[in-house]
Design an enzyme around this catalytic site. Structure first.
Site, PDB file in Angstrom:
ATOM      1  N   HIS A 133      30.652 -20.615  24.160  1.00 19.28           N
ATOM      2  CA  HIS A 133      31.427 -21.634  24.724  1.00 19.28           C
ATOM      3  C   HIS A 133      32.424 -20.875  25.378  1.00 19.28           C
ATOM      4  CE1 HIS A 133      29.611 -25.428  23.040  1.00 19.28           C
ATOM      5  NE2 HIS A 133      29.779 -24.804  22.039  1.00 19.28           N
ATOM      6  N   ASP A 157      44.501 -19.411  31.759  1.00 19.09           N
ATOM      7  CA  ASP A 157      43.857 -18.673  31.138  1.00 19.09           C
ATOM      8  C   ASP A 157      42.520 -18.942  31.007  1.00 19.09           C
ATOM      9  OD1 ASP A 157      45.568 -16.092  31.232  1.00 19.09           O
ATOM     10  OD2 ASP A 157      46.621 -16.764  29.430  1.00 19.09           O
ATOM     11  N   ASP A 164      41.889 -14.311  28.588  1.00 15.44           N
ATOM     12  CA  ASP A 164      41.165 -13.399  29.213  1.00 15.44           C
ATOM     13  C   ASP A 164      41.908 -12.106  29.201  1.00 15.44           C
ATOM     14  OD1 ASP A 164      43.167 -14.609  30.565  1.00 15.44           O
ATOM     15  OD2 ASP A 164      42.029 -15.160  32.440  1.00 15.44           O
ATOM     16  N   ASP A 165      43.433 -12.548  28.914  1.00 14.61           N
ATOM     17  CA  ASP A 165      44.483 -11.386  29.020  1.00 14.61           C
ATOM     18  C   ASP A 165      44.115 -10.311  27.756  1.00 14.61           C
ATOM     19  OD1 ASP A 165      45.815 -12.515  31.120  1.00 14.61           O
ATOM     20  OD2 ASP A 165      47.244 -13.645  29.913  1.00 14.61           O
ATOM     21  N   CYS A 192      30.912 -21.287  30.180  1.00 18.45           N
ATOM     22  CA  CYS A 192      31.974 -22.320  31.139  1.00 18.45           C
ATOM     23  C   CYS A 192      33.188 -21.364  31.352  1.00 18.45           C
ATOM     24  CB  CYS A 192      32.211 -23.541  30.502  1.00 18.45           C
ATOM     25  SG  CYS A 192      31.090 -24.654  30.251  1.00 18.45           S
ATOM     26  N   ASP A 219      39.536 -10.672  34.161  1.00 18.76           N
ATOM     27  CA  ASP A 219      40.547 -10.337  34.881  1.00 18.76           C
ATOM     28  C   ASP A 219      40.214  -8.971  35.803  1.00 18.76           C
ATOM     29  OD1 ASP A 219      41.951 -12.556  34.591  1.00 18.76           O
ATOM     30  OD2 ASP A 219      43.273 -11.659  33.103  1.00 18.76           O
TER      31      ASP A 219
END
Length: 131
Positions: free
Chosen positions: A22, A38, A54-55, A78, A85
């Site tokens: 997910h 994010d 993502d950070d 998804c 990034d």
């Protein structure tokens, strides 16, 4: 697992990373996302540990890769379009690579040596579509 990849990979290594599961998005908390969100991975323990932003992937997987390591990443989830990034994006409906203007190369690299590693991410779903 991301820490182990960066810990054990050496210059000249080729790394393949695959995630099927997910993905999601949550409100951006540091202003680096053009769309205000994010992208996230949603692991099985997300209820107690939270989603993986993502950070955080950038900080634990992308930046620490040793110079000379080549990584191919397949994200089958998804909202995976920009989950690493990375500074450039290539879309299947275009024949050019686009620079992400929100990426600070100094922040991405983290030191003066230049590019840390070569990385490429293939996504299973466009950032705004859900499977």
């Amino acid at each position: 697992a991301f820490e182990r990849v960066t810990q054990y990979s050496q210059p000249g290594d080729v790394v393949f990373l695959h995630y099927s599961g997910h993905g999601g998005r949550i409100i951006d908390d540091d202003g680096d996302e053009e769309d205000g969100y994010d992208e996230t991975l949603i692991p099985i323990d997300f209820a107690s540990k939270g989603q993986i932003r993502d950070d955080d992937i950038l900080d634990t997987l992308v930046r620490p890769l040793s110079k000379g390591v080549t990584m191919t990443c397949l994200m089958d989830c998804c909202h995976s379009g920009t989950v690493l990034d990375l500074p450039y994006q290539f879309s299947a409906d275009s024949d050019t690579m686009q620079r992400n203007e929100n990426i600070n190369f100094g922040k991405l690299v983290g030191h003066a040596e230049g590019a840390v590693a070569a990385g490429c991410c293939f996504m299973g779903c466009l950032g705004f579509f859900m499977s």
